[in-house]
Design a protein around this motif. Structure first.
Motif, PDB file in Angstrom:
ATOM      1  N   MET A   1      40.639 -31.624 -15.735  1.00  0.00           N
ATOM      2  CA  MET A   1      40.540 -30.378 -14.866  1.00  0.00           C
ATOM      3  C   MET A   1      40.477 -30.253 -13.645  1.00  0.00           C
ATOM      4  O   MET A   1      39.780 -30.490 -13.778  1.00  0.00           O
ATOM      5  N   ALA A   2      41.635 -30.502 -12.785  1.00  0.00           N
ATOM      6  CA  ALA A   2      41.250 -30.763 -11.539  1.00  0.00           C
ATOM      7  C   ALA A   2      40.704 -29.010 -10.873  1.00  0.00           C
ATOM      8  O   ALA A   2      39.978 -27.961 -11.671  1.00  0.00           O
ATOM      9  N   LEU A   3      39.505 -29.014  -9.892  1.00  0.00           N
ATOM     10  CA  LEU A   3      38.957 -28.155  -9.541  1.00  0.00           C
ATOM     11  C   LEU A   3      40.100 -27.318  -8.620  1.00  0.00           C
ATOM     12  O   LEU A   3      41.206 -27.965  -8.244  1.00  0.00           O
ATOM     13  N   MET A   4      39.614 -25.851  -8.220  1.00  0.00           N
ATOM     14  CA  MET A   4      40.029 -24.934  -7.519  1.00  0.00           C
ATOM     15  C   MET A   4      39.237 -24.485  -6.339  1.00  0.00           C
ATOM     16  O   MET A   4      37.954 -23.805  -7.417  1.00  0.00           O
ATOM     17  N   ILE A   5      39.859 -24.375  -5.156  1.00  0.00           N
ATOM     18  CA  ILE A   5      39.075 -22.973  -4.392  1.00  0.00           C
ATOM     19  C   ILE A   5      39.486 -21.957  -4.317  1.00  0.00           C
ATOM     20  O   ILE A   5      40.759 -21.784  -4.154  1.00  0.00           O
ATOM     21  N   THR A   6      38.820 -21.022  -4.916  1.00  0.00           N
ATOM     22  CA  THR A   6      39.295 -19.041  -4.230  1.00  0.00           C
ATOM     23  C   THR A   6      39.895 -18.390  -3.454  1.00  0.00           C
ATOM     24  O   THR A   6      38.627 -19.435  -2.185  1.00  0.00           O
ATOM     25  N   ASP A   7      40.124 -16.996  -2.955  1.00  0.00           N
ATOM     26  CA  ASP A   7      39.941 -16.883  -2.221  1.00  0.00           C
ATOM     27  C   ASP A   7      38.666 -16.846  -1.131  1.00  0.00           C
ATOM     28  O   ASP A   7      39.143 -15.928  -0.364  1.00  0.00           O
ATOM     29  N   ASP A   8      38.186 -16.307  -2.078  1.00  0.00           N
ATOM     30  CA  ASP A   8      36.393 -16.303  -2.320  1.00  0.00           C
ATOM     31  C   ASP A   8      36.039 -16.917  -0.637  1.00  0.00           C
ATOM     32  O   ASP A   8      34.869 -16.935  -0.707  1.00  0.00           O
ATOM     33  N   CYS A   9      36.387 -17.899  -0.693  1.00  0.00           N
ATOM     34  CA  CYS A   9      35.934 -19.241   0.365  1.00  0.00           C
ATOM     35  C   CYS A   9      35.460 -18.651   1.202  1.00  0.00           C
ATOM     36  O   CYS A   9      36.426 -17.726   1.942  1.00  0.00           O
ATOM     37  N   GLU A  29      43.997 -21.206   5.269  1.00  0.00           N
ATOM     38  CA  GLU A  29      43.165 -19.983   5.503  1.00  0.00           C
ATOM     39  C   GLU A  29      41.905 -20.247   4.957  1.00  0.00           C
ATOM     40  O   GLU A  29      40.803 -20.211   5.457  1.00  0.00           O
ATOM     41  N   ILE A  30      40.949 -20.810   3.939  1.00  0.00           N
ATOM     42  CA  ILE A  30      40.295 -21.529   2.542  1.00  0.00           C
ATOM     43  C   ILE A  30      40.597 -23.539   2.586  1.00  0.00           C
ATOM     44  O   ILE A  30      41.712 -23.428   3.258  1.00  0.00           O
ATOM     45  N   TYR A  31      39.283 -23.934   2.872  1.00  0.00           N
ATOM     46  CA  TYR A  31      39.884 -24.851   1.813  1.00  0.00           C
ATOM     47  C   TYR A  31      40.389 -24.756   0.975  1.00  0.00           C
ATOM     48  O   TYR A  31      40.758 -23.890  -0.067  1.00  0.00           O
ATOM     49  N   ILE A  32      40.900 -26.354   0.505  1.00  0.00           N
ATOM     50  CA  ILE A  32      41.697 -26.432  -0.989  1.00  0.00           C
ATOM     51  C   ILE A  32      41.058 -27.823  -0.992  1.00  0.00           C
ATOM     52  O   ILE A  32      40.961 -29.001  -0.416  1.00  0.00           O
ATOM     53  N   ILE A  33      41.724 -27.783  -2.683  1.00  0.00           N
ATOM     54  CA  ILE A  33      41.645 -29.130  -3.502  1.00  0.00           C
ATOM     55  C   ILE A  33      42.260 -30.127  -3.990  1.00  0.00           C
ATOM     56  O   ILE A  33      43.852 -29.063  -4.145  1.00  0.00           O
ATOM     57  N   ASP A  34      42.603 -30.822  -3.208  1.00  0.00           N
ATOM     58  CA  ASP A  34      44.483 -31.857  -3.519  1.00  0.00           C
ATOM     59  C   ASP A  34      44.078 -32.340  -5.618  1.00  0.00           C
ATOM     60  O   ASP A  34      42.716 -33.193  -5.959  1.00  0.00           O
ATOM     61  N   PRO A  35      44.567 -31.476  -6.330  1.00  0.00           N
ATOM     62  CA  PRO A  35      44.487 -32.492  -7.578  1.00  0.00           C
ATOM     63  C   PRO A  35      44.536 -33.377  -7.981  1.00  0.00           C
ATOM     64  O   PRO A  35      44.240 -33.759  -8.919  1.00  0.00           O
ATOM     65  N   ASN A  36      45.441 -34.390  -7.217  1.00  0.00           N
ATOM     66  CA  ASN A  36      45.421 -35.618  -7.336  1.00  0.00           C
ATOM     67  C   ASN A  36      44.326 -36.601  -7.185  1.00  0.00           C
ATOM     68  O   ASN A  36      44.382 -37.481  -7.631  1.00  0.00           O
ATOM     69  N   LYS A  37      43.679 -36.044  -6.461  1.00  0.00           N
ATOM     70  CA  LYS A  37      42.292 -36.291  -6.200  1.00  0.00           C
ATOM     71  C   LYS A  37      41.203 -35.616  -7.008  1.00  0.00           C
ATOM     72  O   LYS A  37      40.478 -36.603  -7.165  1.00  0.00           O
ATOM     73  N   CYS A  38      41.009 -34.883  -6.954  1.00  0.00           N
ATOM     74  CA  CYS A  38      40.295 -34.492  -7.833  1.00  0.00           C
ATOM     75  C   CYS A  38      40.022 -34.984  -9.731  1.00  0.00           C
ATOM     76  O   CYS A  38      40.786 -34.444  -9.882  1.00  0.00           O
ATOM     77  N   GLN A  49      30.112 -32.566  -7.176  1.00  0.00           N
ATOM     78  CA  GLN A  49      29.448 -31.860  -6.849  1.00  0.00           C
ATOM     79  C   GLN A  49      29.490 -31.046  -5.389  1.00  0.00           C
ATOM     80  O   GLN A  49      28.451 -30.336  -4.772  1.00  0.00           O
ATOM     81  N   CYS A  50      31.098 -30.648  -5.839  1.00  0.00           N
ATOM     82  CA  CYS A  50      31.132 -29.101  -4.208  1.00  0.00           C
ATOM     83  C   CYS A  50      30.902 -28.012  -5.077  1.00  0.00           C
ATOM     84  O   CYS A  50      30.025 -27.287  -4.083  1.00  0.00           O
ATOM     85  N   GLN A  51      30.964 -27.901  -6.647  1.00  0.00           N
ATOM     86  CA  GLN A  51      30.570 -26.832  -7.269  1.00  0.00           C
ATOM     87  C   GLN A  51      28.737 -26.236  -7.069  1.00  0.00           C
ATOM     88  O   GLN A  51      28.442 -25.348  -7.410  1.00  0.00           O
ATOM     89  N   GLN A  52      28.056 -27.773  -7.186  1.00  0.00           N
ATOM     90  CA  GLN A  52      26.387 -27.348  -6.432  1.00  0.00           C
ATOM     91  C   GLN A  52      26.257 -27.292  -5.441  1.00  0.00           C
ATOM     92  O   GLN A  52      25.166 -26.720  -5.173  1.00  0.00           O
ATOM     93  N   VAL A  53      26.915 -27.774  -4.451  1.00  0.00           N
ATOM     94  CA  VAL A  53      26.473 -27.420  -2.804  1.00  0.00           C
ATOM     95  C   VAL A  53      27.712 -25.587  -2.536  1.00  0.00           C
ATOM     96  O   VAL A  53      26.950 -24.916  -1.349  1.00  0.00           O
ATOM     97  N   CYS A  54      28.749 -25.050  -3.433  1.00  0.00           N
ATOM     98  CA  CYS A  54      29.449 -24.009  -3.213  1.00  0.00           C
ATOM     99  C   CYS A  54      27.765 -22.668  -3.116  1.00  0.00           C
ATOM    100  O   CYS A  54      27.862 -22.412  -4.090  1.00  0.00           O
ATOM    101  N   PRO A  55      27.558 -21.866  -1.665  1.00  0.00           N
ATOM    102  CA  PRO A  55      27.037 -20.934  -1.359  1.00  0.00           C
ATOM    103  C   PRO A  55      27.542 -19.191  -2.250  1.00  0.00           C
ATOM    104  O   PRO A  55      26.924 -18.442  -2.336  1.00  0.00           O
ATOM    105  N   VAL A  56      28.556 -19.281  -2.381  1.00  0.00           N
ATOM    106  CA  VAL A  56      29.843 -18.351  -2.865  1.00  0.00           C
ATOM    107  C   VAL A  56      30.728 -18.423  -3.927  1.00  0.00           C
ATOM    108  O   VAL A  56      30.928 -17.770  -5.050  1.00  0.00           O
ATOM    109  N   ASP A  57      30.097 -19.418  -4.939  1.00  0.00           N
ATOM    110  CA  ASP A  57      30.243 -19.841  -6.493  1.00  0.00           C
ATOM    111  C   ASP A  57      31.722 -19.602  -6.710  1.00  0.00           C
ATOM    112  O   ASP A  57      32.310 -19.038  -7.346  1.00  0.00           O
ATOM    113  N   CYS A  58      32.604 -20.259  -5.415  1.00  0.00           N
ATOM    114  CA  CYS A  58      34.033 -20.191  -5.709  1.00  0.00           C
ATOM    115  C   CYS A  58      34.857 -21.593  -5.890  1.00  0.00           C
ATOM    116  O   CYS A  58      36.385 -21.650  -5.409  1.00  0.00           O
ATOM    117  N   ILE A  59      34.423 -22.401  -6.842  1.00  0.00           N
ATOM    118  CA  ILE A  59      35.194 -23.537  -7.127  1.00  0.00           C
ATOM    119  C   ILE A  59      35.128 -24.196  -8.207  1.00  0.00           C
ATOM    120  O   ILE A  59      34.263 -23.933  -8.956  1.00  0.00           O
TER     121      ILE A  59
END
Length: 85
Positions: A1-9, A29-38, A49-59
């Protein structure tokens, strides 16, 4: 399952350099994740790793991009050019 970044970014820029597959990029408007590369960092790390460093838990996992561990590993091999051992 790929990850996604929500509007909370908050566009803090910490996730993009952490992605080993270069799947994260600035969107309109916010960062995006390419599901073909994730690969959820499968093949690189034990946890995304993105989930580990995200300060607002939006991934979270993207429910529209369901993939098995095997599918993520296959994607990892294609992206990196590595071959199964």
């Amino acid at each position: 399952m790929a990850l996604m970044i929500t509007d909370d970014c908050i566009n803090c820029d910490v996730c993009e350099p952490e992605c080993p597959n270069e799947a994260i990029s600035p969107g309109e408007e916010i960062y995006i994740i390419d599901p073909n590369k994730c690969t959820e960092c499968v093949g690189h790390y034990d946890e995304p790793q993105c989930q580990q460093v995200c300060p607002v838990d939006c991934i979270p996992l993207d429910p529209d991009k369901v993939e098995t561990e095997e599918e993520l590993m296959t994607k990892y091999y294609k992206l990196t050019g590595n071959t199964p051992a």
